[in-house]
Design a protein around this motif. Sequence first.
Motif, PDB file in Angstrom:
ATOM      1  N   VAL B  11      35.386  -3.658   1.968  1.00 17.50           N
ATOM      2  CA  VAL B  11      36.084  -2.466   1.484  1.00 17.50           C
ATOM      3  C   VAL B  11      37.583  -2.760   1.561  1.00 17.50           C
ATOM      4  O   VAL B  11      38.046  -3.221   2.598  1.00 17.50           O
ATOM      5  N   PRO B  12      38.324  -2.492   0.482  1.00 20.87           N
ATOM      6  CA  PRO B  12      39.756  -2.797   0.523  1.00 20.87           C
ATOM      7  C   PRO B  12      40.412  -2.165   1.751  1.00 20.87           C
ATOM      8  O   PRO B  12      40.080  -1.044   2.147  1.00 20.87           O
ATOM      9  N   ILE B  13      41.346  -2.880   2.331  1.00 18.65           N
ATOM     10  CA  ILE B  13      41.961  -2.428   3.572  1.00 18.65           C
ATOM     11  C   ILE B  13      42.694  -1.110   3.380  1.00 18.65           C
ATOM     12  O   ILE B  13      42.647  -0.245   4.266  1.00 18.65           O
ATOM     13  N   TYR B  14      43.345  -0.934   2.237  1.00 17.19           N
ATOM     14  CA  TYR B  14      44.126   0.281   2.068  1.00 17.19           C
ATOM     15  C   TYR B  14      43.203   1.503   2.004  1.00 17.19           C
ATOM     16  O   TYR B  14      43.547   2.576   2.506  1.00 17.19           O
TER      17      TYR B  14
ATOM     18  N   ILE C 199      46.317  -9.978   5.777  1.00 18.59           N
ATOM     19  CA  ILE C 199      47.746 -10.165   5.512  1.00 18.59           C
ATOM     20  C   ILE C 199      48.037 -10.405   4.034  1.00 18.59           C
ATOM     21  O   ILE C 199      49.039  -9.952   3.495  1.00 18.59           O
ATOM     22  N   ILE C 200      47.154 -11.143   3.412  1.00 17.38           N
ATOM     23  CA  ILE C 200      47.419 -11.582   2.036  1.00 17.38           C
ATOM     24  C   ILE C 200      47.353 -10.417   1.052  1.00 17.38           C
ATOM     25  O   ILE C 200      46.435  -9.613   1.095  1.00 17.38           O
ATOM     26  N   GLY C 201      48.345 -10.357   0.170  1.00 17.80           N
ATOM     27  CA  GLY C 201      48.378  -9.313  -0.838  1.00 17.80           C
ATOM     28  C   GLY C 201      47.728  -9.748  -2.133  1.00 17.80           C
ATOM     29  O   GLY C 201      47.045  -8.984  -2.804  1.00 17.80           O
ATOM     30  N   SER C 202      47.933 -11.039  -2.477  1.00 19.25           N
ATOM     31  CA  SER C 202      47.338 -11.546  -3.717  1.00 19.25           C
ATOM     32  C   SER C 202      46.853 -12.963  -3.468  1.00 19.25           C
ATOM     33  O   SER C 202      47.280 -13.616  -2.516  1.00 19.25           O
ATOM     34  N   ILE C 203      45.927 -13.411  -4.321  1.00 16.64           N
ATOM     35  CA  ILE C 203      45.447 -14.783  -4.171  1.00 16.64           C
ATOM     36  C   ILE C 203      45.532 -15.546  -5.489  1.00 16.64           C
ATOM     37  O   ILE C 203      45.459 -14.968  -6.570  1.00 16.64           O
ATOM     38  N   VAL C 204      45.692 -16.872  -5.326  1.00 17.42           N
ATOM     39  CA  VAL C 204      45.580 -17.782  -6.463  1.00 17.42           C
ATOM     40  C   VAL C 204      44.513 -18.781  -6.064  1.00 17.42           C
ATOM     41  O   VAL C 204      44.603 -19.390  -4.998  1.00 17.42           O
ATOM     42  N   ALA C 215      44.922 -12.777  -8.644  1.00 15.87           N
ATOM     43  CA  ALA C 215      44.762 -11.323  -8.629  1.00 15.87           C
ATOM     44  C   ALA C 215      45.201 -10.734  -7.300  1.00 15.87           C
ATOM     45  O   ALA C 215      45.317 -11.429  -6.290  1.00 15.87           O
ATOM     46  N   GLU C 216      45.440  -9.409  -7.325  1.00 12.19           N
ATOM     47  CA  GLU C 216      45.730  -8.663  -6.090  1.00 12.19           C
ATOM     48  C   GLU C 216      44.422  -8.533  -5.332  1.00 12.19           C
ATOM     49  O   GLU C 216      43.393  -8.173  -5.914  1.00 12.19           O
ATOM     50  N   VAL C 217      44.477  -8.770  -4.049  1.00 15.71           N
ATOM     51  CA  VAL C 217      43.248  -8.777  -3.250  1.00 15.71           C
ATOM     52  C   VAL C 217      42.558  -7.414  -3.225  1.00 15.71           C
ATOM     53  O   VAL C 217      41.345  -7.325  -3.419  1.00 15.71           O
ATOM     54  N   GLU C 218      43.318  -6.376  -2.995  1.00 15.47           N
ATOM     55  CA  GLU C 218      42.691  -5.054  -2.858  1.00 15.47           C
ATOM     56  C   GLU C 218      42.019  -4.632  -4.166  1.00 15.47           C
ATOM     57  O   GLU C 218      40.896  -4.127  -4.165  1.00 15.47           O
ATOM     58  N   THR C 219      42.724  -4.871  -5.283  1.00 15.65           N
ATOM     59  CA  THR C 219      42.152  -4.517  -6.592  1.00 15.65           C
ATOM     60  C   THR C 219      40.894  -5.339  -6.839  1.00 15.65           C
ATOM     61  O   THR C 219      39.884  -4.836  -7.338  1.00 15.65           O
ATOM     62  N   LYS C 223      36.920  -3.993  -7.378  1.00 14.02           N
ATOM     63  CA  LYS C 223      36.158  -4.209  -8.609  1.00 14.02           C
ATOM     64  C   LYS C 223      35.069  -5.264  -8.471  1.00 14.02           C
ATOM     65  O   LYS C 223      34.371  -5.553  -9.444  1.00 14.02           O
ATOM     66  N   SER C 224      34.931  -5.881  -7.299  1.00 10.61           N
ATOM     67  CA  SER C 224      33.921  -6.932  -7.158  1.00 10.61           C
ATOM     68  C   SER C 224      32.758  -6.410  -6.347  1.00 10.61           C
ATOM     69  O   SER C 224      32.947  -5.757  -5.318  1.00 10.61           O
ATOM     70  N   ARG C 225      31.572  -6.703  -6.795  1.00  5.02           N
ATOM     71  CA  ARG C 225      30.384  -6.158  -6.119  1.00  5.02           C
ATOM     72  C   ARG C 225      29.211  -7.117  -6.219  1.00  5.02           C
ATOM     73  O   ARG C 225      29.101  -7.911  -7.160  1.00  5.02           O
ATOM     74  N   PHE C 226      28.322  -7.001  -5.244  1.00 10.84           N
ATOM     75  CA  PHE C 226      26.983  -7.578  -5.368  1.00 10.84           C
ATOM     76  C   PHE C 226      26.039  -6.451  -5.792  1.00 10.84           C
ATOM     77  O   PHE C 226      26.054  -5.377  -5.182  1.00 10.84           O
ATOM     78  N   TYR C 227      25.248  -6.674  -6.823  1.00 13.17           N
ATOM     79  CA  TYR C 227      24.278  -5.669  -7.263  1.00 13.17           C
ATOM     80  C   TYR C 227      22.886  -6.228  -7.008  1.00 13.17           C
ATOM     81  O   TYR C 227      22.512  -7.253  -7.582  1.00 13.17           O
ATOM     82  N   HIS C 228      22.134  -5.556  -6.162  1.00 16.49           N
ATOM     83  CA  HIS C 228      20.792  -6.021  -5.815  1.00 16.49           C
ATOM     84  C   HIS C 228      19.762  -5.201  -6.570  1.00 16.49           C
ATOM     85  O   HIS C 228      19.607  -3.998  -6.320  1.00 16.49           O
TER      86      HIS C 228
END
Lengths: 247, 132, 304
Positions: B11-14, C199-204, C215-219, C223-228
């Motif tokens: 879950v996003p931290i924010y 700590i990280i805000g975005s990743i490459v 992309a931004e980590v939180e976003t 938007k990323s999910r596992f669907y079972h």
Amino acid sequence: METWNKFWLESRTRLFWISAVYFLMAVGVAWMILKVPFIREPHMWEAQQRDLGGVQSDLFGFWFGFIQPFLVIPLALTLAPNHWTTETANRTVHFSLCLPVSRRSETVARLLWFHLWLAFLVFYTSSLLFGCEVLMNYPRSFFSHLVQCSLNTLAFGVITSLWFAFSSFLWDQSKATAGTSLLVFLLAVPLLYKKESFPGLYAVYELLVGRQWFLKGEFPWRSVFLNLALIWGFCEIGIRRIEQKDF
Amino acid sequence: MWLKINPGSGVPIYIQLMEQIKHSIAIGSIRTGDQLPTIRNLAHELVINPNTVARVYRELEFEKVLELRHGAGVFVADRPANKDRSDMIQAVQPHFRKAVEQGTAAGMSEEQMRALFESEIDRSKSTGRKGK
Amino acid sequence: MNVPAIEFLNVSKSFRQKQVLDSVRFTVPQGAICGLLGSNGSGKSTSMKILLDLVRPSEGRALVLGMDANNPAESLAVRRRVACVTEDKSFYPYMTVQQVLDYARKFFNGWNTERLSVLLKRFELDRSCLAKNLSKGNRAKLALTLALCRSPEVLILDEPTEGLDPLAREDFLQELVQASLDGVSILICTHQLAEVEKIIGSIVLLEKGKVLLHAEVETLKEKSRFYHLTFRDQPPAQIAGLPANARISRAGRSMVVSSVGERWDWRKSFADLGVEEKPMTLQEIYGEVLKINREKRGGDGNLE
């Protein structure tokens, strides 16, 4: 310059031991000169060529043309004119390169530092020889001694900067030494011919043997300029290679 | 107010932080007018990206849960949004409490109860019903 | 504040016919904390070295604070404003910790002596210890200390926590938070995803020299999910309407669809099925992107 402090801390122990070892060698040679009749006899090939009489030219040639090149150069090279290879081995090269110093300025500083130490080794041990000659009452000019030391330093500088250029490509100290030794040997071949028609080829050795300066009193301008150009050329080749290298 | 971020939950931290702050307000551990830690202090305490904390405070201010007073700090707003949530929690909490008591009485461990609770949430999501 | 901290503009690099970086393009804005991720050999360290002018790109340009990192004149200015912790956390073996600090200090105007004392105390570094006698952890701590005291504008860190004990790792993360609060932009290259996830805000994400994800980590997490999906009979051979970055794995009557960066509206096709959605951790996102990429490369035989 900040890097000079680094160079000093890096090699002060080694410098001490090199200076001590070389000093002892110089003492040994001085003893031989003073005590051993064999050395004092005018038997070396130089003696056949000289126009001035006396044993001093034998000693001079023996010392500057034979002892110093074979002792000073290998010892001096352990001080590493290319400190980047040592730093690569110690894995500190990235740290050094990340500091805000240009590769060129640090390399130039190192070369200058190295050659000043080389000059020191040449001068300080030659002073022992000078001391012997004074003791033996040879008519010896202190000034001519100084000049010959300078010429020797210049000649050694050609070889060490050639080594530096090799090491900037080969990056392995033993390979650089092998390459330089080969070239030095090849450069010495014309000496066997003693032909005046190839003065440029053995300009390096002319300075070492001191024939022109000491025996004839002529300052070897041509050789000096050629050697300065060679030193500058070899150093510049090495520096540019280091500037472009990926670390 | 005790905040705990679980970086490994996915879950996003924010979102975690926003929910926990709202929850703290709703259950009364922080009240209207109370001051929250500064962005600096909260980032240090939780060891998270200060930009995340800044974002949370901004979003909660937008939702009128918090009030950012320039020069003074961040405070819990005196807003109906908080009160609504508080009412909602008050309505549901007794049922939750009863379920936990029943589970404990039946001899379930904490982990078992948590797992059961999470699977019920997943189940409610999968059948398309949302409890909003 | 408009100039990005770091910019890679179609940077490519080849070493002896081997392509290490292929048209790498990404930006790290000022004040951000960006994670550079990738498996070994993906080009992460080479990217960092290009920023520090240790390696020169074959094509493209890398900019730090608007300056060309590999231009001889500008690279000096870059190195005055940037601090780094490189892979080799070694120091001159003939110097003590104090001598290393004194040496480094001479190059920077903004040396922060108070921060230095605080850090030395926090990391419990012995100033009189010879650098060659430092343990791996202490070398990492010294590298970090040197990077943080010079009040940089950008921090470039390559595996900074390697060799650190758990307490020191916590200290290090606290220092990163402090640096970020001071406005420092950070690019951190690490395998310890769980550690830096907060700590990280975005990743490459780099793989074989190419940028797979930026992309931004939180976003991304939203938007990323596992669907079972659980089927009554055999699952269908194909599924239409999947997002671009999705992967299917099957086991009996179950199927797991993983989708990175885009939510899948499964109700369109499987409204009557029991579908469980689970969020993805950063570690899982990283794994899924690599797997998706490898499947894509394996499928049509070409690089993506």
